[in-house]
Design a protein around this motif. Sequence first.
Motif, PDB file in Angstrom:
ATOM      1  N   ALA A   3       0.819  -1.223   0.000  1.00 40.91           N
ATOM      2  CA  ALA A   3       0.000   0.000   0.000  1.00 40.91           C
ATOM      3  C   ALA A   3       0.845   1.262   0.000  1.00 40.91           C
ATOM      4  CB  ALA A   3      -0.952   0.007   1.203  1.00 40.91           C
ATOM      5  N   GLY A   4       2.024   1.195  -0.607  1.00 42.56           N
ATOM      6  CA  GLY A   4       2.853   2.393  -0.741  1.00 42.56           C
ATOM      7  C   GLY A   4       2.337   3.286  -1.860  1.00 42.56           C
ATOM      8  N   ILE A   5       3.172   4.209  -2.304  1.00 46.65           N
ATOM      9  CA  ILE A   5       2.767   5.156  -3.352  1.00 46.65           C
ATOM     10  C   ILE A   5       2.336   4.413  -4.610  1.00 46.65           C
ATOM     11  CG2 ILE A   5       3.613   6.944  -4.920  1.00 46.65           C
ATOM     12  CD1 ILE A   5       5.397   7.929  -2.621  1.00 46.65           C
ATOM     13  N   MET A   6       3.135   3.409  -5.018  1.00 46.31           N
ATOM     14  CA  MET A   6       2.825   2.681  -6.245  1.00 46.31           C
ATOM     15  C   MET A   6       1.578   1.828  -6.074  1.00 46.31           C
ATOM     16  SD  MET A   6       4.434   3.054  -9.025  1.00 46.31           S
ATOM     17  CE  MET A   6       4.668   2.410 -10.660  1.00 46.31           C
ATOM     18  N   GLY A   7       1.483   1.120  -4.955  1.00 49.91           N
ATOM     19  CA  GLY A   7       0.332   0.261  -4.729  1.00 49.91           C
ATOM     20  C   GLY A   7      -0.974   1.038  -4.691  1.00 49.91           C
ATOM     21  N   ALA A   8      -0.976   2.189  -4.017  1.00 52.33           N
ATOM     22  CA  ALA A   8      -2.182   3.016  -3.954  1.00 52.33           C
ATOM     23  C   ALA A   8      -2.571   3.517  -5.340  1.00 52.33           C
ATOM     24  CB  ALA A   8      -1.958   4.190  -3.005  1.00 52.33           C
ATOM     25  N   LEU A  68      -6.547  -3.973  -1.620  1.00 50.13           N
ATOM     26  CA  LEU A  68      -5.187  -3.485  -1.369  1.00 50.13           C
ATOM     27  C   LEU A  68      -4.701  -4.098  -0.061  1.00 50.13           C
ATOM     28  CD1 LEU A  68      -2.928  -1.582  -2.330  1.00 50.13           C
ATOM     29  CD2 LEU A  68      -4.027   0.242  -1.032  1.00 50.13           C
ATOM     30  N   ILE A  69      -3.593  -4.836  -0.125  1.00 49.53           N
ATOM     31  CA  ILE A  69      -3.109  -5.615   1.017  1.00 49.53           C
ATOM     32  C   ILE A  69      -1.796  -5.042   1.536  1.00 49.53           C
ATOM     33  CG2 ILE A  69      -2.485  -7.916   1.838  1.00 49.53           C
ATOM     34  CD1 ILE A  69      -5.338  -7.719   0.716  1.00 49.53           C
ATOM     35  N   ASP A  70      -1.751  -4.802   2.847  1.00 52.65           N
ATOM     36  CA  ASP A  70      -0.501  -4.371   3.483  1.00 52.65           C
ATOM     37  C   ASP A  70      -0.610  -4.649   4.976  1.00 52.65           C
ATOM     38  OD1 ASP A  70       1.690  -2.671   4.613  1.00 52.65           O
ATOM     39  OD2 ASP A  70       1.870  -2.045   2.526  1.00 52.65           O
ATOM     40  N   PRO A  71       0.411  -5.273   5.597  1.00 52.41           N
ATOM     41  CA  PRO A  71       0.324  -5.562   7.030  1.00 52.41           C
ATOM     42  C   PRO A  71       0.417  -4.313   7.905  1.00 52.41           C
ATOM     43  CG  PRO A  71       2.476  -6.174   6.187  1.00 52.41           C
ATOM     44  CD  PRO A  71       1.651  -5.804   4.996  1.00 52.41           C
ATOM     45  N   ALA A  72       0.920  -3.194   7.350  1.00 53.12           N
ATOM     46  CA  ALA A  72       1.104  -1.967   8.139  1.00 53.12           C
ATOM     47  C   ALA A  72      -0.178  -1.140   8.162  1.00 53.12           C
ATOM     48  CB  ALA A  72       2.255  -1.142   7.573  1.00 53.12           C
ATOM     49  N   ASP A  73      -0.717  -0.920   9.359  1.00 54.89           N
ATOM     50  CA  ASP A  73      -1.949  -0.132   9.490  1.00 54.89           C
ATOM     51  C   ASP A  73      -1.785   1.281   8.939  1.00 54.89           C
ATOM     52  OD1 ASP A  73      -3.052  -2.317  10.722  1.00 54.89           O
ATOM     53  OD2 ASP A  73      -2.799  -1.546  12.764  1.00 54.89           O
ATOM     54  N   THR A  74      -0.614   1.889   9.189  1.00 55.81           N
ATOM     55  CA  THR A  74      -0.404   3.275   8.750  1.00 55.81           C
ATOM     56  C   THR A  74      -0.391   3.380   7.233  1.00 55.81           C
ATOM     57  OG1 THR A  74       1.986   2.914   8.993  1.00 55.81           O
ATOM     58  CG2 THR A  74       0.842   3.991  10.826  1.00 55.81           C
ATOM     59  N   ALA A  75       0.230   2.393   6.567  1.00 54.83           N
ATOM     60  CA  ALA A  75       0.280   2.401   5.104  1.00 54.83           C
ATOM     61  C   ALA A  75      -1.121   2.237   4.526  1.00 54.83           C
ATOM     62  CB  ALA A  75       1.200   1.292   4.596  1.00 54.83           C
ATOM     63  N   ARG A  76      -1.887   1.318   5.087  1.00 55.43           N
ATOM     64  CA  ARG A  76      -3.248   1.110   4.585  1.00 55.43           C
ATOM     65  C   ARG A  76      -4.113   2.345   4.818  1.00 55.43           C
ATOM     66  NH1 ARG A  76      -3.145  -3.281   7.641  1.00 55.43           N
ATOM     67  NH2 ARG A  76      -5.060  -2.692   8.734  1.00 55.43           N
ATOM     68  N   ALA A  77      -3.946   2.984   5.967  1.00 52.79           N
ATOM     69  CA  ALA A  77      -4.743   4.173   6.264  1.00 52.79           C
ATOM     70  C   ALA A  77      -4.422   5.307   5.302  1.00 52.79           C
ATOM     71  CB  ALA A  77      -4.494   4.617   7.709  1.00 52.79           C
ATOM     72  N   THR A  89     -14.434   4.730  -2.592  1.00 51.61           N
ATOM     73  CA  THR A  89     -14.667   4.268  -3.960  1.00 51.61           C
ATOM     74  C   THR A  89     -15.361   2.910  -3.939  1.00 51.61           C
ATOM     75  OG1 THR A  89     -12.656   5.406  -4.674  1.00 51.61           O
ATOM     76  CG2 THR A  89     -13.576   3.766  -6.175  1.00 51.61           C
ATOM     77  N   PRO A  90     -16.475   2.749  -4.652  1.00 56.08           N
ATOM     78  CA  PRO A  90     -17.145   1.439  -4.704  1.00 56.08           C
ATOM     79  C   PRO A  90     -16.210   0.351  -5.211  1.00 56.08           C
ATOM     80  CG  PRO A  90     -18.542   3.149  -5.657  1.00 56.08           C
ATOM     81  CD  PRO A  90     -17.202   3.769  -5.431  1.00 56.08           C
ATOM     82  N   GLY A  91     -16.243  -0.804  -4.564  1.00 60.36           N
ATOM     83  CA  GLY A  91     -15.427  -1.934  -4.984  1.00 60.36           C
ATOM     84  C   GLY A  91     -14.070  -2.004  -4.327  1.00 60.36           C
ATOM     85  N   PHE A  92     -13.738  -1.020  -3.478  1.00 61.57           N
ATOM     86  CA  PHE A  92     -12.412  -0.989  -2.855  1.00 61.57           C
ATOM     87  C   PHE A  92     -12.445  -1.621  -1.472  1.00 61.57           C
ATOM     88  CE2 PHE A  92      -9.345   1.368  -0.095  1.00 61.57           C
ATOM     89  CZ  PHE A  92      -8.196   0.777  -0.603  1.00 61.57           C
ATOM     90  N   VAL A  93     -11.444  -2.476  -1.219  1.00 64.32           N
ATOM     91  CA  VAL A  93     -11.277  -3.127   0.079  1.00 64.32           C
ATOM     92  C   VAL A  93      -9.816  -3.023   0.467  1.00 64.32           C
ATOM     93  CG1 VAL A  93     -11.411  -5.314   1.343  1.00 64.32           C
ATOM     94  CG2 VAL A  93     -13.124  -4.783  -0.401  1.00 64.32           C
ATOM     95  N   SER A  94      -9.547  -2.733   1.739  1.00 71.80           N
ATOM     96  CA  SER A  94      -8.166  -2.799   2.212  1.00 71.80           C
ATOM     97  C   SER A  94      -8.105  -3.826   3.340  1.00 71.80           C
ATOM     98  CB  SER A  94      -7.661  -1.439   2.673  1.00 71.80           C
ATOM     99  OG  SER A  94      -7.929  -1.196   4.014  1.00 71.80           O
ATOM    100  N   SER A  95      -6.973  -4.549   3.398  1.00 72.30           N
ATOM    101  CA  SER A  95      -6.861  -5.643   4.344  1.00 72.30           C
ATOM    102  C   SER A  95      -5.404  -5.847   4.746  1.00 72.30           C
ATOM    103  CB  SER A  95      -7.420  -6.921   3.708  1.00 72.30           C
ATOM    104  OG  SER A  95      -7.236  -8.031   4.547  1.00 72.30           O
ATOM    105  N   PRO A  96      -5.167  -6.351   5.976  1.00 72.04           N
ATOM    106  CA  PRO A  96      -3.781  -6.606   6.397  1.00 72.04           C
ATOM    107  C   PRO A  96      -3.177  -7.856   5.770  1.00 72.04           C
ATOM    108  CG  PRO A  96      -5.298  -7.201   8.143  1.00 72.04           C
ATOM    109  CD  PRO A  96      -6.112  -6.549   7.073  1.00 72.04           C
ATOM    110  N   SER A  97      -4.005  -8.736   5.214  1.00 79.81           N
ATOM    111  CA  SER A  97      -3.479  -9.968   4.617  1.00 79.81           C
ATOM    112  C   SER A  97      -4.469 -10.520   3.611  1.00 79.81           C
ATOM    113  CB  SER A  97      -3.202 -11.022   5.693  1.00 79.81           C
ATOM    114  OG  SER A  97      -4.419 -11.488   6.245  1.00 79.81           O
TER     115      SER A  97
END
Length: 298
Positions: free
Chosen positions: A9-14, A29-38, A47-55
């Motif tokens: 969930a860095g710059i490129m992933g986002a 969008l998957i990232d174990p870091a809460d701060t990166a996902r936030a 955005t409809p269809g968007f999900v973020s998750s730690p794994s």
Amino acid sequence: MEKVIVIGAGIMGAALARHFLSPGHPVALIDPADTARAAATKAIGDTPGFVSSPSVDALGPDWQSCGFVIEAVPERLDLKRAVLGELSRHFGPETAIASNTSGLRAADLARDLSHPERFAIAHFFNPADIVPAVELVPAPQTSHETLDRWQALLEGSGKKVARLGADLPGFVANRLQHAMARECFHLIEAGVIDAEGLDTITRYALGVRLALSGPLMQRDLNGIDTHHAIASYLYPDLAADQTPPKLLDDKLAAGELGRKSGKGFYTWDERQERKAKRMQALLPEIIALARRIDMEEE
């Protein structure tokens, strides 16, 4: 619309998540870091269809049949191989997997994968949701079906795909960029020109033409006979250094790393920052002009 999972969930992933959400793909969008996902979630918005998750495991069964997974973690071979290996074990052979590496070899990344035939490199350019081009690079075992699937997904989402026929260091874009940069550094070190003057020539002569035509169309426009005549006497005089120049060594030693440190070839004060932001804001307009030429001829 096919589901797309982005790992990192860095710059490129986002930016990748924003890109695939735009035409309507469900994206996780998957990232174990809460701060990166936030931070990524804030940038993407509601955005409809968007999900973020730690794994991947936390996504639930609906995502097990995902058609495409893109790895966009930091540029370290050991980390990327570990992530790709885990993805390869988690998803069945019907899921196509890609790495967004900027230059690592596809063969090295695919070495320990189960079903390596469904792996490829999809090299996006920053900002990934704006710059159209994507280099699609095969590993030795990559199947034509996998490349066809990635090309269809990318082109369907609005990208311009350049499909490479071989896995080589730096792919094509970085090889061209570094070849030009090597000559730039050589000319500065030789006292021929300074950084600002060199950028002026590149922007107002080469750059304005390259955005619309590309270097090979320019050879046709200028005349291949003319290019051959110039190449005959110029090529022997071009830089052929095999290591980074002293100019870069000195800047590295001085901590002058460019924008990230406040100084590089330019001093990154408020004026320079405003200029950089204006440049990025104009990218869509430049891309629209290039696309318009292609569309008018279709």
